[in-house]
Design an enzyme around this catalytic site. Sequence first.
Site, mmCIF file in Angstrom:
data_model
loop_
_atom_site.group_PDB
_atom_site.id
_atom_site.type_symbol
_atom_site.label_atom_id
_atom_site.label_comp_id
_atom_site.label_asym_id
_atom_site.label_seq_id
_atom_site.Cartn_x
_atom_site.Cartn_y
_atom_site.Cartn_z
ATOM 1 C CD GLU A 144 22.245 0.273 4.315
ATOM 2 O OE1 GLU A 144 23.098 1.079 4.689
ATOM 3 O OE2 GLU A 144 21.958 -0.759 4.950
ATOM 4 C CG ASP A 145 20.061 3.426 0.895
ATOM 5 O OD1 ASP A 145 20.816 3.582 1.871
ATOM 6 O OD2 ASP A 145 20.438 2.964 -0.194
#
Length: 746
Positions: free
Chosen positions: A76-77
């Site tokens: 996700e990051d």
Amino acid sequence: MMRQYELVERVQKYKPDANVALLNKAYVYAMQKHGKQMRASGDPYISHPLEVAAILTEMRLDEATIAVGLLHDTIEDTSATRAEIDELFGEDIGRLVEGLTKIKKLDLVSKRAKQAENLRKLLLAISDDVRVLLVKLADRLHNMRTLEHVPPEKRARIAEETMDIYAPLAGRMGMQEMREELEDLAFKNINREAYDTVTGKLAELSERNRDLIHTIEDELSSLFQQQGLEAQVKGRQKKTYSVFRKMQSKSLSFEQLSDVFGFRIIVDTEADCYRALGIVHMRWSVVPGRFKDYISTPKQNDYRSIHTTIVGPSRQRVELQIRTRLMQDIAERGVAAHALYKDSSSDAEAELLSKDSRAYSWLRQTIEALSVGDNPEDFLEHTKLELFQDQVFCFTPKGQLIALPRGATPIDFAYAVHTDVGDTCVGAKINGRIMPLVTRLANGDEVEILRSGVQVPPPAWEEIVVTGKARAAIRRATKAAVRKQYSGLGMRILERTFNRAGKPLSREGLKPVLHRLGHKEVDDMLAAVGRGELISEDVIRAVYPNHQETRVSPRKPADEGWFNLRSAAGLIFKLPGLNKAQKPAKASRRHGGDPDMDAMPIRGMDDNAVVRFGPGGAVPGDRIVGILEPGAGITIYPIQSPGLTKFDDEPQRWVDIRWDIDENNKNRFPARIQVTAINAPGTLADVAQMIATSETNIQNLSMVRVAADFTEMLIDLQVWDLKHLNQLITQLKGLGSVSTIERIYE
């Protein structure tokens, strides 16, 4: 921030043979990917996955789950991809990390429909592998611990989501310790004033009763030692939100609470639990109604313990929980504990618990609701009911245990056994006695369901039941019954239309044109015709594109061709232009049809029927006409009703209707009257008494003061026929308190 060697040491304490290489690789990979990223608090971002991993080690989970905790934010990051994680750590870990990435994007406090769909996705994600849930809960717990660094608006949303979804879900999975901490952290951010008040009072009470708690612990320990029972006694104060919830639900002040402190008695074996119970009950008086045995009848989240409340040392009310060490571990860690015990073969109790987690079984059953639910909001309602409700335990006549929410009825019980049992339920025996279906079940009740093959669940049941499963099943059965009624009516209408055009009609012939009519199933299309949403002429043009609207010349007098609907008692119907030769195959015997055929099977003239009366009603003796209403079937009006004027330009919606009352008719019919009477005490009683004396039912009554001396009453009645209604009107006119009376047509 936890160092690499500290993580390995934590895992090796409870799993000496852990895959250290996997832990080291995941630690280094997460550290490299998150690099110089920072959190809102100003800490390095890597501190978050490390704290999540630390929480997972407190649950004593395997190294693969710890690795997922370290990697859960990488896709996700960071620049990490699923393919890269699959290659480095294996597809199993890659699948779990991707599942957590999808969950992170869900907003569970958005608008209701979107929230429902997102909750579906959440439960589907965690149903594949419970480790996804465990990592997500650890992730949420750390985020809640650091929530003060988040902007106020986002903080409120996260706290609400935690209180509504994640804390109850942790409780349902048996993870009581995590549930309590999540609830307290969410409560702190949702209602800070109440949180501070309760926390302050608990601190004062703890300080004031510190010596008393030690006294009770010592006295209980001494008593067990004298009896030769090895037991550990530990007092604990209830959590802030738990206390607040009890104050709210019981409408009590803090000072009125009698069980803020509880004591756990931990013993070695299940038999010792009952021995400890006997020792305590022989020494101190029991508070009636406060004993529960969750060892013989565990909760659905696998919780097992004996609860009792006594008037104990120093004449204090003392709440006791008696359990084994294994039960204590399951109570605190829930499904997380099963991972540790599932390979156990030496401990029979552990093996029994590890065969199947009741908590995870609940999750799988909830997922099953996804496959039968028509509406995401129904699913949301069902899931929230299941998350929040306390339970009662009942039995079938064969001894099968059925767990239900508190307040459940025999109808809920029937649907819990099987949907077919609920759909055909007509009555119930509770402990051998026939009881109403609205009876609330109690712990230990034996329930026998009485069934009938012709039963259809009444829509009113939806207001009686408390389980989401029962409510959803009743809605489905009601929708199916109404759809069948409209479908039958739609088929009759199409038969009339196709017969007038001299064209053959068959279900097979309708299938190729369904896409042109905007439907996937023949029955859906027929129901749309029956509801008036689809015009029959559009259907015939779809089947026969070259069709020109012409009518076959009638061979019989125009007043023939009537048909009846079985449950629209006392009425026969005719579409304009239909003659006897074109009469429906399933005609009434009384009207010259095939004696082997029945009228169209629909329900009666109630709120779910396809035949109903207009607002002013109609009674036998009135000249009547039917209007095909979109979404409501046929509505019957008296011919003089002013409401008919709005249909003057839509002749295709008019249906001829006649009364067809026989000697055995026992149906009453609706009519509305307006009575103007003197505004004096006893006037309403006089009118009601006269109506009752004439064997007339009052269905609805409203009163409007129109002058100082007079009151106008609008009364909806149920009468046998026009003669009966006229007799009643004459009798009411004879009352001295009645000024005027007239029938209302609408």
